[in-house]
Design an enzyme around this catalytic site. Sequence first.
Site, short mmCIF file in Angstrom:
data_model
loop_
_atom_site.label_atom_id
_atom_site.label_comp_id
_atom_site.label_asym_id
_atom_site.label_seq_id
_atom_site.Cartn_x
_atom_site.Cartn_y
_atom_site.Cartn_z
N ASP A 298 0.70 -1.11 0.00
CA ASP A 298 0.01 -0.05 -0.14
C ASP A 298 0.97 1.26 0.07
OD1 ASP A 298 -3.03 0.85 0.82
OD2 ASP A 298 -1.48 2.01 1.94
N ASN A 306 -3.43 12.97 -3.40
CA ASN A 306 -4.67 13.43 -3.80
C ASN A 306 -5.13 14.68 -3.46
OD1 ASN A 306 -5.22 11.12 -6.03
ND2 ASN A 306 -6.12 9.93 -4.62
N HIS A 311 -6.15 14.52 -8.48
CA HIS A 311 -6.40 13.14 -8.65
C HIS A 311 -5.57 12.94 -10.05
CE1 HIS A 311 -9.38 11.68 -6.11
NE2 HIS A 311 -9.91 13.09 -6.12
N ASP A 315 -3.14 9.65 -10.23
CA ASP A 315 -3.24 8.51 -11.29
C ASP A 315 -1.78 8.46 -12.06
OD1 ASP A 315 -5.85 8.53 -10.98
OD2 ASP A 315 -6.60 9.40 -12.73
N GLU A 341 -4.99 2.28 -3.77
CA GLU A 341 -3.42 2.40 -3.82
C GLU A 341 -2.69 1.17 -3.07
OE1 GLU A 341 -4.84 4.26 -0.19
OE2 GLU A 341 -5.51 3.99 -2.22
#
Length: 422
Positions: A298, A306, A311, A315, A341
Amino acid sequence: MTTALSLQMLEAAVEQCYDAILVTGAELDAPGPRIVYANPAFCRMSGYAHEELLGRSPRLLQGPETDTATIERLRQCLREGRRFEGTTVNYRKDGSRYCVEWHISPVRDAQGRISHFLSVQREITARLQAEQQRELLASALNATADSVLITDRAGTIVFANRAFEAQTGYPVAEVLGKTPRLLQSGQHGADFYQQLWRNLERGESFRSTFTNRRRDGSLFHLEQTITPARDADGRISHFVSVSKDLTERVEKEQALQVLAFTDKLTGLYNRSFGEQQLTHEWNHARRYRRPLSAIMADLDHFKAVNDTYGHACGDRILALLGDTLRRCVRKSDTVIRWGGEEFLILAPESDAETAAQLAERIRCAVAALRDPQVQRLTISLGVAQLSGSEETAQLIERADRALYAAKAAGRNRVEIADGVPA
């Protein structure tokens, strides 16, 4: 051998000759040379009796389709005393037409003067019709959009149409005399081609989807039917292959398949397909009593990425992480975007210690990344080895607990799940 006997033998040979033989005089004024001799083969070809031909001009054989240019060239050769070769259409006594091939030579006397003309003729109607049929067939095959390839009994290419050129990139002249093996891509095993030849040798067609290789090395897909062709005696003489290009359709199907099991953002396997792989690896490990480990990973502080950078940046970071994970794992490992994630790495044939080494390699690789906006990235990882009695859900749950233990211990670290596999 006496002269008389020689002449008898020569006369017998001419009378029995397969080719039609006509002898005329040498007079060139109208109406031209007159016939002085015609052998039986000429009479059969023209339909005239020998007596009907004597003293007449060969012009009686001409008709509407006789080529005037050929006749004029013939007359010019006769005037100049040169040998003539040509073909045209003549007409029999009953009015039916036939195609004839001529060879006319001047015959000279002891003083070197032309005394006669000797014409050796052969009817070529059937040959021309066969050639016309072949040309028509070749024209039709070249007009079709499907690729057509014909080989002899030994598999040597004797014909390929224009669609074959377009499909494979090979000029026809380059493949004639070779075998279709030059198209093999290596995508089909030996058993595929063995079945092909078993069918053909039994006189049966073989139909399948082939993946072949073009002249430039690229692959293409086609639906191909290969059929034996037989000669007049019923023996297999050739093989005819007709192929329809399926490349576009196959590539679309493959693209849909990739979309079905791939995460669009990272290019890794998605969770749906990942769960299938997990079950597959679990079954293999249980059946063969081999080790299997799961690594749950993770990205640290991803929510803050974010929230701070948006975002689009998030990404980009996930895609970068996907590339990094792919580079770190072995070919036998499976990397899955488990959600958000969070990533799952399946490590078959790996105990907890080996999987922990892989997890540490991943952690170091991520820590070495630098992003223009976020700068430094870190990742936390939890490792669990499959025990002899647990199900897949239990394995993932233990790896997940180890991941949260790594988070709780300060992040950017690897933790191994408690418990020794039985």
